[in-house]
Design a protein around this motif. Structure first.
Motif, PDB file in Angstrom:
ATOM      1  N   SER A  27       0.821  -1.256   0.100  1.00 23.69           N
ATOM      2  CA  SER A  27      -0.004  -0.101  -0.067  1.00 23.69           C
ATOM      3  C   SER A  27       0.825   1.171   0.104  1.00 23.69           C
ATOM      4  N   VAL A  28       0.269   2.190  -0.414  1.00 27.71           N
ATOM      5  CA  VAL A  28       0.748   3.786  -0.336  1.00 27.71           C
ATOM      6  C   VAL A  28      -0.008   4.542   0.471  1.00 27.71           C
ATOM      7  N   ARG A  29       0.811   5.208   1.276  1.00 23.07           N
ATOM      8  CA  ARG A  29       0.033   6.179   2.291  1.00 23.07           C
ATOM      9  C   ARG A  29       0.412   7.680   1.775  1.00 23.07           C
ATOM     10  N   ILE A  30      -0.638   8.529   1.477  1.00 27.56           N
ATOM     11  CA  ILE A  30      -0.246   9.875   0.964  1.00 27.56           C
ATOM     12  C   ILE A  30      -0.626  10.730   2.137  1.00 27.56           C
ATOM     13  N   THR A  31       0.394  11.510   2.799  1.00 27.63           N
ATOM     14  CA  THR A  31       0.065  12.363   3.912  1.00 27.63           C
ATOM     15  C   THR A  31       0.315  13.712   3.396  1.00 27.63           C
ATOM     16  N   ASP A  32      -0.752  14.459   3.854  1.00 24.30           N
ATOM     17  CA  ASP A  32      -0.782  16.012   3.836  1.00 24.30           C
ATOM     18  C   ASP A  32      -0.007  16.478   4.818  1.00 24.30           C
ATOM     19  N   VAL A  33       1.086  17.004   4.674  1.00 22.77           N
ATOM     20  CA  VAL A  33       2.007  17.256   5.566  1.00 22.77           C
ATOM     21  C   VAL A  33       1.754  18.542   6.345  1.00 22.77           C
ATOM     22  N   ALA A  34       1.660  19.462   5.575  1.00 20.53           N
ATOM     23  CA  ALA A  34       0.982  20.839   6.239  1.00 20.53           C
ATOM     24  C   ALA A  34      -0.679  21.013   6.509  1.00 20.53           C
ATOM     25  N   GLY A  35      -1.312  20.291   5.655  1.00 25.00           N
ATOM     26  CA  GLY A  35      -2.675  20.455   5.496  1.00 25.00           C
ATOM     27  C   GLY A  35      -2.966  21.286   4.468  1.00 25.00           C
ATOM     28  N   GLY A  36      -4.347  21.121   3.916  1.00 26.59           N
ATOM     29  CA  GLY A  36      -4.837  21.806   2.920  1.00 26.59           C
ATOM     30  C   GLY A  36      -4.294  21.883   1.570  1.00 26.59           C
ATOM     31  N   GLN A  37      -3.638  20.527   1.258  1.00 31.45           N
ATOM     32  CA  GLN A  37      -2.769  20.482   0.001  1.00 31.45           C
ATOM     33  C   GLN A  37      -3.388  19.346  -0.829  1.00 31.45           C
ATOM     34  N   VAL A  38      -4.042  19.696  -2.137  1.00 32.88           N
ATOM     35  CA  VAL A  38      -4.450  18.705  -2.985  1.00 32.88           C
ATOM     36  C   VAL A  38      -3.363  17.416  -3.652  1.00 32.88           C
ATOM     37  N   GLY A  39      -3.534  16.407  -3.733  1.00 38.46           N
ATOM     38  CA  GLY A  39      -2.610  15.718  -4.527  1.00 38.46           C
ATOM     39  C   GLY A  39      -3.118  15.135  -5.900  1.00 38.46           C
ATOM     40  N   ASP A  40      -2.722  15.030  -6.897  1.00 40.45           N
ATOM     41  CA  ASP A  40      -3.142  14.370  -8.151  1.00 40.45           C
ATOM     42  C   ASP A  40      -2.414  13.058  -8.117  1.00 40.45           C
ATOM     43  N   VAL A  41      -3.223  12.021  -8.192  1.00 38.91           N
ATOM     44  CA  VAL A  41      -2.646  10.566  -8.224  1.00 38.91           C
ATOM     45  C   VAL A  41      -2.897   9.933  -9.448  1.00 38.91           C
ATOM     46  N   PHE A  42      -2.205   9.304 -10.331  1.00 32.75           N
ATOM     47  CA  PHE A  42      -2.339   8.623 -11.500  1.00 32.75           C
ATOM     48  C   PHE A  42      -1.613   7.209 -11.132  1.00 32.75           C
ATOM     49  N   ALA A  43      -2.391   6.085 -11.535  1.00 30.01           N
ATOM     50  CA  ALA A  43      -2.168   4.574 -11.459  1.00 30.01           C
ATOM     51  C   ALA A  43      -1.912   4.036 -12.523  1.00 30.01           C
ATOM     52  N   TYR A  44      -0.829   3.318 -12.770  1.00 34.17           N
ATOM     53  CA  TYR A  44      -0.530   2.581 -14.020  1.00 34.17           C
ATOM     54  C   TYR A  44      -0.117   1.197 -13.861  1.00 34.17           C
ATOM     55  N   ASN A  45      -0.458   0.208 -14.565  1.00 39.28           N
ATOM     56  CA  ASN A  45      -0.022  -1.103 -14.501  1.00 39.28           C
ATOM     57  C   ASN A  45       1.276  -0.944 -14.999  1.00 39.28           C
ATOM     58  N   ALA A  46       2.412  -1.527 -13.859  1.00 36.69           N
ATOM     59  CA  ALA A  46       3.747  -1.442 -13.804  1.00 36.69           C
ATOM     60  C   ALA A  46       4.172  -2.232 -15.244  1.00 36.69           C
ATOM     61  N   ASP A  47       3.686  -3.061 -15.713  1.00 38.03           N
ATOM     62  CA  ASP A  47       4.154  -3.809 -16.744  1.00 38.03           C
ATOM     63  C   ASP A  47       3.783  -3.287 -18.156  1.00 38.03           C
ATOM     64  N   ASP A  48       2.586  -2.439 -18.255  1.00 35.45           N
ATOM     65  CA  ASP A  48       1.961  -1.890 -19.361  1.00 35.45           C
ATOM     66  C   ASP A  48       1.550  -0.792 -19.119  1.00 35.45           C
ATOM     67  N   LEU A  49       1.881   0.535 -19.709  1.00 35.74           N
ATOM     68  CA  LEU A  49       1.665   1.518 -19.252  1.00 35.74           C
ATOM     69  C   LEU A  49       0.047   2.062 -19.989  1.00 35.74           C
ATOM     70  N   SER A  50      -0.056   1.392 -21.009  1.00 37.00           N
ATOM     71  CA  SER A  50      -1.439   1.460 -21.703  1.00 37.00           C
ATOM     72  C   SER A  50      -2.475   1.137 -20.809  1.00 37.00           C
ATOM     73  N   GLU A  51      -2.225   0.517 -19.823  1.00 34.97           N
ATOM     74  CA  GLU A  51      -3.283   0.183 -18.946  1.00 34.97           C
ATOM     75  C   GLU A  51      -3.212   1.080 -17.607  1.00 34.97           C
ATOM     76  N   HIS A  52      -4.090   1.982 -17.414  1.00 36.57           N
ATOM     77  CA  HIS A  52      -4.063   2.929 -16.109  1.00 36.57           C
ATOM     78  C   HIS A  52      -5.389   3.054 -15.605  1.00 36.57           C
ATOM     79  N   HIS A  53      -5.183   3.681 -14.391  1.00 33.54           N
ATOM     80  CA  HIS A  53      -6.655   3.846 -13.659  1.00 33.54           C
ATOM     81  C   HIS A  53      -7.464   5.001 -14.603  1.00 33.54           C
ATOM     82  N   SER A  54      -8.788   4.565 -14.693  1.00 32.36           N
ATOM     83  CA  SER A  54      -9.588   5.353 -15.571  1.00 32.36           C
ATOM     84  C   SER A  54     -10.807   6.027 -14.690  1.00 32.36           C
ATOM     85  N   ALA A  55     -11.106   7.266 -14.413  1.00 32.24           N
ATOM     86  CA  ALA A  55     -11.899   7.637 -13.762  1.00 32.24           C
ATOM     87  C   ALA A  55     -13.509   7.035 -14.370  1.00 32.24           C
ATOM     88  N   ALA A  56     -13.753   7.297 -15.438  1.00 29.62           N
ATOM     89  CA  ALA A  56     -14.841   6.862 -16.051  1.00 29.62           C
ATOM     90  C   ALA A  56     -15.160   5.352 -15.800  1.00 29.62           C
TER      91      ALA A  56
END
Lengths: 210, 210
Positions: A27-56
């Protein structure tokens, strides 16, 4: 896949991005160190970047605008890639809004501004992968975009306190990119963009089941 | 760009797609012939298919889940590509749900079923373009996906009557693909998938300004 080992948290400096690889079950934990900060997160299949998280595809899978705790995010091939396993933040996250990019800041009259799309490309290539051909719709952790009854959207300041965090478990070997969003032309990041921290949690850790 | 001329409406047969090219200023009318039928609409820059309508960028542009009449859809480069100019339907359209694809029907236990992703690829190549490398989030005209207060989504039967239509004006030379969605494992297309019709409206037509 090369598995990177991070005994200490990885700092994502303000306005920048970092990429890490996870084995399925980690797992990965994403911590907002100082607070009030947005993180844009992208996730790809490590073996094939043509497969990736899709919001739709994820919205179709969960029948929600954003997964609930315990639910999964899926790829453009409808396979689970991340599961939303823990959250100490107010639990407000977005999956409707595009990553900021050069065109976004050019429209503000601020060309050359740091942006999450360039951050993504840089972080992926720094890890030895080819640059992605396009920028998928990110998972915008801590980002507060309420949807009104008339389907209008608002951009509000993130409600996270310093140290708030969200955990995602990898459901396949994957490449995760997290950009500490540099947006400072609207209020989403509060007073100013600040850093995030990434902590890799082993598959067997108690910490992973908090 | 090769400009095709269609003196008569183009029929999009049930479960299939058709592609047409529009010069900037021309409009396309999409008519739900029998009523209750969803259309998956994709829009590309005719001169560079790496630029295409992007739902996430459009939501950022309009600050709505779906543009209101008179507003524009933008590309992944944040340029207007289509404007929503007229609508005789109940005005309910979706821009949250992914196009149906082979994986969607495999999960229903119905592999080999017609789907909007394959329809897109086929229609684009039939017009002489290379097949797109990925399937953008479509504009799902007439598709009824209400968002509840708790951010859950529902798949309801399209509310269109026979002959209802929606018009889009091209803001750049573009390639438009419309798939008459073959989904018959949930109620979105009512009793059964049926055809759509496309009519190209010239830039100067009175009809274009109804």
């Amino acid at each position: 896949m090369t598995v990177l080992s991070y005994p200490e948290p990885v700092t994502v400096p303000a306005r920048q991005a970092r990429a890490v690889t996870l084995r399925a079950g980690q797992s990965v934990r994403i911590t907002d160190v100082a607070g009030g900060q947005v993180g844009d997160v992208f996730a790809y299949n490590a073996d094939d970047l043509s497969e990736h998280h899709s919001a739709a595809h994820t919205r179709t899978h969960t029948a929600r605008l954003f997964p609930a705790l315990g639910e999964s995010f899926v790829t453009n091939r409808r396979r689970p890639i991340l599961t939303y396993t823990a959250d100490t933040s107010p639990g407000v996250h977005d999956m409707l809004i595009a990553a900021c990019d050069p065109e976004r800041y050019a429209a503000y009259g601020d060309p050359g501004h740091a942006n999450c799309a360039d951050n993504l490309r840089r972080a992926v290539t720094e890890l030895g992968y080819a640059a992605p051909l396009f920028v998928p719709q990110p998972i915008n952790v801590f980002m507060r975009i309420p949807v009104a009854d008339d389907q209008t959207l608002s951009w509000l300041e993130a409600a996270t306190a310093p140290g708030d965090s969200i955990d995602f478990r990898a459901e396949m070997d994957c490449l995760i990119v997290v950009s500490a969003c540099p947006q400072d032309h609207n209020p989403i990041n509060g007073a100013r963009p600040t850093p995030l921290a990434l902590t890799i949690l082993p598959a067997s850790s108690e910490e992973n089941r908090r």
